[in-house]
Design a protein around this motif. Structure first.
Motif, short mmCIF file in Angstrom:
data_model
loop_
_atom_site.label_atom_id
_atom_site.label_comp_id
_atom_site.label_asym_id
_atom_site.label_seq_id
_atom_site.Cartn_x
_atom_site.Cartn_y
_atom_site.Cartn_z
N ALA A 247 12.61 2.99 3.01
CA ALA A 247 13.71 2.67 3.93
C ALA A 247 13.71 3.62 5.13
N ARG A 248 13.54 4.91 4.87
CA ARG A 248 13.55 5.88 5.97
C ARG A 248 12.32 5.72 6.86
N LEU A 249 11.21 5.36 6.25
CA LEU A 249 10.00 5.12 7.04
C LEU A 249 10.19 3.93 7.96
N SER A 250 10.81 2.88 7.45
CA SER A 250 11.09 1.70 8.28
C SER A 250 11.98 2.07 9.46
N ARG A 251 12.99 2.87 9.19
CA ARG A 251 13.87 3.30 10.27
C ARG A 251 13.12 4.15 11.30
N TYR A 252 12.26 5.03 10.81
CA TYR A 252 11.48 5.87 11.72
C TYR A 252 10.58 5.02 12.62
N ILE A 253 9.93 4.03 12.03
CA ILE A 253 9.05 3.16 12.84
C ILE A 253 9.87 2.39 13.86
N GLY A 254 11.03 1.88 13.43
CA GLY A 254 11.88 1.14 14.36
C GLY A 254 12.32 1.99 15.54
N GLN A 255 12.60 3.26 15.29
CA GLN A 255 13.04 4.16 16.36
C GLN A 255 11.89 4.55 17.28
N ASN A 256 10.65 4.41 16.80
CA ASN A 256 9.48 4.82 17.59
C ASN A 256 8.51 3.67 17.80
N ARG A 257 9.01 2.45 17.77
CA ARG A 257 8.11 1.30 17.77
C ARG A 257 7.27 1.17 19.03
N GLU A 258 7.73 1.71 20.14
CA GLU A 258 6.95 1.64 21.38
C GLU A 258 5.78 2.62 21.34
N GLY B 4 11.26 -8.47 16.23
CA GLY B 4 11.87 -7.59 17.22
C GLY B 4 10.91 -6.65 17.91
N GLY B 5 9.67 -7.05 18.10
CA GLY B 5 8.72 -6.22 18.83
C GLY B 5 8.14 -5.07 18.03
N ASN B 6 8.33 -5.06 16.72
CA ASN B 6 7.78 -3.99 15.91
C ASN B 6 6.26 -4.10 15.79
N PRO B 7 5.55 -2.98 15.70
CA PRO B 7 4.08 -3.03 15.62
C PRO B 7 3.61 -3.72 14.35
N PRO B 8 2.44 -4.36 14.39
CA PRO B 8 1.91 -5.03 13.20
C PRO B 8 1.66 -4.04 12.07
N TYR B 9 1.63 -4.59 10.87
CA TYR B 9 1.62 -3.79 9.64
C TYR B 9 0.39 -4.15 8.80
N VAL B 10 -0.48 -3.18 8.59
CA VAL B 10 -1.61 -3.32 7.68
C VAL B 10 -1.31 -2.54 6.42
N MET B 11 -1.37 -3.23 5.29
CA MET B 11 -1.06 -2.62 4.00
C MET B 11 -2.35 -2.13 3.33
N THR B 12 -2.31 -0.94 2.75
CA THR B 12 -3.41 -0.43 1.94
C THR B 12 -2.96 -0.44 0.48
N LEU B 13 -3.78 -1.04 -0.36
CA LEU B 13 -3.44 -1.18 -1.79
C LEU B 13 -4.52 -0.52 -2.62
N HIS B 14 -4.13 0.45 -3.46
CA HIS B 14 -5.08 1.19 -4.26
C HIS B 14 -5.38 0.52 -5.59
N GLY B 15 -4.42 -0.17 -6.17
CA GLY B 15 -4.61 -0.82 -7.46
C GLY B 15 -3.54 -1.86 -7.68
N LEU B 16 -3.64 -2.56 -8.80
CA LEU B 16 -2.74 -3.68 -9.07
C LEU B 16 -1.76 -3.35 -10.19
N GLU B 17 -0.47 -3.53 -9.92
CA GLU B 17 0.53 -3.38 -10.97
C GLU B 17 0.33 -4.42 -12.07
N GLU B 18 -0.14 -5.61 -11.69
CA GLU B 18 -0.38 -6.65 -12.69
C GLU B 18 -1.38 -6.19 -13.73
N ARG B 19 -2.44 -5.52 -13.29
CA ARG B 19 -3.44 -5.05 -14.23
C ARG B 19 -2.87 -3.93 -15.11
#
Length: 388
Positions: free
Chosen positions: A60-71, A95-110
């Motif tokens: 949540a705090r990371l999302s807020r930080y990105i929103g405050q610095n999105r430019e 709302g003009g937020n930068p695109p998001y690339v997710m990095t995934l190390h492993g699967l919770e399903e497994r």
């Protein structure tokens, strides 16, 4: 590009996710990009919140930080599940937020599938019905929505790469397999010989039930009768040494050596001091320690699951055994421990295999994914489209 890389882990460099991030970030900076790093302790003061909810609060705090610095940022690369809140925010209203690339190390399903089987055997410490319920209502949703709201995904092993395409519907250009690299400092000289005091095995990493530790104990108990001078060093387990010694019991206590914390700059020497690396994990992504050990010329004994077969070919540059099979693990350890020539053959092939696994190559592949995402985002906005 001005790139933010965020992960809900501590920022110490000793290993794990943080080490991966720093290595990729360094190479991206070398390619001319600006990289900002945000870790758990940057936004959540240690001890200030319940550990159970620290990752969610960080998200949540990371999302807020990105929103405050999105430019400021061209793109954000968030290691799951840190992207949960930002991904949902962007999915609901971009709302003009930068695109998001997710990095995934492993699967919770497994993990759940593996540990459910282990719980039936009495070999899972934290997988009661309460734990399973908590995974279903808390962990799974965080990972799933981190994935579903991302513009693209970066993974370290083909196992995860396939599932993202088959189960989550990500097309091939949005789910990219980029294997880890290995730092040059791990390519240390090695002498293959019988050591005074017997063969020395090494384990490195957090001591977890999901890492096949019960099967390792079973194998070592039987091997101790045939190779009485063999020892196992456990490095950086994250649990007190006395707890480890109790786990192995009196008959093995004298053969278990514990190194509670090994600084990052001491890891190459640690590999050089041992003859074989043993890591019989039941589920992983692609453990960095396996690749580091291979770069040092060590023969690696591990399980044929998850990301391990991506780097190890059985009996060519390492030894693969079935997961949860102590008899196969016992046989593999004995073969490697008693034969200098086998250690040499496997170790030299392992080192040669890792020569191609550079962080520079990994960063260039990741850079290409970022550029593809930015180009697709530019086209989408030009056409007035909406986030998929």
């Amino acid at each position: 590009m001005n790139i933010l890389i965020g992960s809900g882990v501590p920022k110490r460099r000793e290993g794990g996710v943080a080490a991966v991030i720093y290595n990729l970030g360094r190479e991206l900076e070398g390619l001319g990009h600006i990289v900002t790093y945000i870790f758990l302790d940057d936004l959540v003061t240690p001890g200030s919140v319940s550990p159970r909810f620290a990752e969610l609060i960080f998200s949540a705090r990371l999302s807020r930080y990105i929103g405050q610095n999105r430019e400021k940022f061209s793109l954000v690369n968030l290691h799951a599940p840190a992207g949960l809140v930002y991904g949902l925010r962007r999915w609901i209203r971009e709302g003009g937020n930068p695109p998001y690339v997710m990095t995934l190390h492993g699967l919770e399903e497994r993990r759940v599938s593996v540990m459910r089987r282990e719980a039936k055997k009495g070999r899972a410490w934290t997988f009661s019905w309460k734990n399973r319920l908590w995974h279903r209502v808390y962990h799974f949703p965080r990972f799933r929505w981190s994935i579903r709201t991302a513009n693209a995904a970066h993974v370290f092993c083909r196992d995860v790469w396939n599932i993202l395409q088959l189960e989550y519907g990500l097309p091939a250009d949005r789910a990219v397999y980029v294997p880890n690299g290995v730092e040059r400092r791990f390519f240390v000289p090695r002498q293959y010989e019988d050591r005074p005091g017997g063969p020395r095995l090494l384990w490195a990493g957090t001591w977890l039930d999901q890492r096949g530790i019960f099967y390792l104990r079973d194998a070592l108990r039987r091997l101790a009768l045939r190779i009485p001078d063999m020892t196992l060093t456990i490095a950086g387990p994250g649990v007190p040494p006395e707890e480890l010694l109790r786990f192995f019991g009196g008959e093995l206590a004298g053969k278990i050596l514990v190194r509670p914390l090994v600084p990052a700059d001491r890891m190459p020497q640690l590999y050089a001091e041992h003859d074989a690396f043993v890591f019989p994990s039941l589920m992983e992504g692609l453990p960095t320690v396996i690749m580091e050990a291979m770069a040092s010329g060590m023969p690696v004994i591990t399980t044929e699951t998850c990301g391990m077969p991506d780097v190890i070919e059985h009996d060519f540059n390492g030894v693969l055994v079935p997961p949860a099979d102590s008899a196969a693990l016992e046989k593999a350890i004995e073969r490697v421990a008693v034969s200098v020539e086998l250690r040499r053959r496997l170790g030299e092939a392992a080192r040669a295999s890792m020569e191609r696994r550079t962080w520079e190559n990994a960063a260039r592949q990741l850079e290409a994914l970022f550029q593809h995402v930015l180009a697709a985002e530019t086209d989408r906005r030009r056409c007035g489209g909406i986030l998929e």
